[in-house]
Enzyme design. Structure first.
Site, mmCIF file in Angstrom:
data_model
loop_
_atom_site.group_PDB
_atom_site.id
_atom_site.type_symbol
_atom_site.label_atom_id
_atom_site.label_comp_id
_atom_site.label_asym_id
_atom_site.label_seq_id
_atom_site.Cartn_x
_atom_site.Cartn_y
_atom_site.Cartn_z
ATOM 1 C CD1 TRP A 1 -4.853 8.593 -1.597
ATOM 2 C CD2 TRP A 1 -6.063 8.941 -3.446
ATOM 3 N NE1 TRP A 1 -5.283 7.373 -2.075
ATOM 4 C CE2 TRP A 1 -6.017 7.561 -3.205
ATOM 5 C CE3 TRP A 1 -6.761 9.414 -4.556
ATOM 6 C CZ2 TRP A 1 -6.659 6.638 -4.027
ATOM 7 C CZ3 TRP A 1 -7.400 8.502 -5.368
ATOM 8 C CH2 TRP A 1 -7.342 7.129 -5.106
ATOM 9 C CG ASP B 1 -11.681 12.565 -3.884
ATOM 10 O OD1 ASP B 1 -12.635 11.804 -3.635
ATOM 11 O OD2 ASP B 1 -10.499 12.181 -3.949
ATOM 12 C CB ALA C 1 -13.053 9.619 -0.355
ATOM 13 C CE LYS D 1 -11.201 5.275 1.924
ATOM 14 N NZ LYS D 1 -9.871 4.865 1.779
HETATM 15 C C1 LMR Z 1 -5.710 5.592 1.401
HETATM 16 O O1 LMR Z 1 -5.442 6.762 1.076
HETATM 17 O O2 LMR Z 1 -5.004 4.955 2.203
HETATM 18 C C2 LMR Z 1 -6.915 4.927 0.830
HETATM 19 O O3 LMR Z 1 -7.695 5.830 0.124
HETATM 20 C C3 LMR Z 1 -6.596 3.697 0.088
HETATM 21 C C4 LMR Z 1 -6.062 3.957 -1.283
HETATM 22 O O4 LMR Z 1 -6.695 3.541 -2.245
HETATM 23 O O5 LMR Z 1 -4.991 4.574 -1.405
#
Ligand code: LMR
Length: 394
Positions: free
Chosen positions: A136, A217, A219, A252
């Site tokens: 991410w 993490d 999520a 989410k």
């Molecule tokens: C994503 O990866 O699209 C989501 O987790 C939103 C974000 O905060 O980046």
């Protein structure tokens, strides 16, 4: 002495560097402004239904109505937030084995990651955090801005869309005792590729033998294979190791994105010391987390009917994503690996030029690295999507 003119020409902020716009969040506005009919939004990770909506979940709506009706005060709670929320959410995340964990409510998963990073930086200034790439895009900035050093390791082969565990172990041979290893608990973002149970066990052994602190993490619990299945790897790691950090997001799985609901847990025998420092850090960063979303989650989890409805709607969301995943995997031989992956995302083997061309010429929006949010597809638009994609899949 500076003349008045010179003083006026200089800005206090001229020491700042120009920052690029956030690549992911920027897609929201670009998609909205695009007039192309049939455009497809596979950008930011949000669940979408067949009509492209990101609905407020039924149980969340009901809990919000209860809150509006019954809440009698908005007085301060404290830096730890809503502890009943933390306790109930711990039951979802850890099952029954949460007794060695210190937990606090945080503003979203990002708040939890940042608070955990600040805690590590306080205890081990400049410690290195090992991050598997790709990841991410906000992970590295969160740890870097907390004063920690970033080290990257390989773990995924984009061309075959498969985990390269050997490469990961080879790279982590450079890790030193006291380093941190960032792990996605389930539904890896952006690849969708999760480790097998055996690989998780090997990661646990690696952390133990080399003295690494796992920072998990989590999520997307419930959006891969189910609430318990998606937490199994994390639970195994917590059982095998004395210390760990967990950042949890309700964005989410409760659809609470903009309400910013998350939690940080730290497993350690030094729990009083950890709790005192976590609270002191939270107090100096945001003082107290926002209440509304966490109060809603608490109400959902403590009311049997709402909890069952939430779990059922989450099951339906997961079934929709996994159905789209299977349809996509069957639509082109180069996409077959997507069928073995889990969660909202898949990483397509596309360069930036292809991503840009698909956006400009077809109105297909995805992250710059080729990540798609599978929930943005529908069974109806998969053929058009794959037709657009096919020329770029060698
Ligand atoms: C994503 O990866 O699209 C989501 O987790 C939103 C974000 O905060 O980046």
């Amino acid at each position: 002495m500076l003349t008045r003119e010179l003083v006026e020409e200089r800005s206090f902020f001229d020491g700042l560097a120009v920052q690029p716009a956030d690549g992911l969040l920027g897609l929201i506005g670009m998609y909205r402004a695009d007039p192309q009919p049939g455009k497809i939004d596979l950008g930011v990770g949000m669940f979408r239904d067949d009509l492209g909506r990101t609905p407020v979940m039924r149980a969340v709506k009901a809990a919000e109505a209860m809150l509006l009706r019954d809440q009698e005060t908005k007085s301060y709670l404290g830096a730890e937030g809503d502890l009943r929320f933390v306790e109930l959410l711990a039951g979802v995340a850890f099952g029954t084995g949460a007794d060695r964990l210190v937990g606090v409510q945080t503003p979203g998963g990002t708040g939890a990651l940042r608070l955990g990073a600040e805690l590590i930086a306080r205890s081990r200034p400049g410690a290195a955090v090992w991050i598997g790439t790709p990841t991410w895009p906000n992970h590295a900035p969160i740890f870097r801005d907390s004063g920690l050093a970033i080290q990257t390791h390989r773990f995924f082969d984009v061309a075959s869309a498969e985990i390269d565990f050997e490469a990961m172990i080879e790279d982590l041979a450079q890790a030193r005792a006291g380093d941190v290893l960032l792990l996605h608990g389930c539904c890896h973002n952006p690849t969708g590729a999760d480790f097998t149970a055996e690989q998780w066990q090997e990661i646990g052994r690696l952390c133990e033998s080399r003295g690494l602190l796992p920072f998990i993490d989590l999520a997307y619990q419930g959006l891969g294979d189910g609430l318990a299945a998606d937490a199994a790897a994390m639970r195994g790691l917590l059982g095998a190791l004395p210390e760990a950090v967990i950042a949890y997001s309700c964005d989410k799985n409760f659809g609470l994105y903009r309400e910013r609901v998350g939690a940080l847990w730290v497993q350690s025998d030094a729990s009083d010391l950890v709790r005192g420092n976590v609270l002191a850090l939270a107090r100096s960063i945001w003082s107290m987390p926002p209440d509304h979303g966490a109060a809603v989650v608490r109400l959902v989890l403590e009311n049997a009917a709402l909890r069952a409805d939430w779990a059922a709607e989450l099951d339906a969301m997961r079934a929709r994503i996994n159905g789209l995943r299977m349809a996509l995997a069957a639509s082109h031989e180069r996409l077959a690996a997507i069928g073995n992956q889990r969660g909202m995302f898949a990483l397509l083997p596309l360069g930036p030029d292809a991503v840009e061309a698909l956006r400009r010429e077809r109105g297909i929006y995805m992250a710059g690295n080729g990540r798609i949010n599978i929930a943005g597809l529908t069974l109806d638009n998969i053929p058009a999507f794959v037709a657009g994609l096919a020329p770029y899949l060698s």
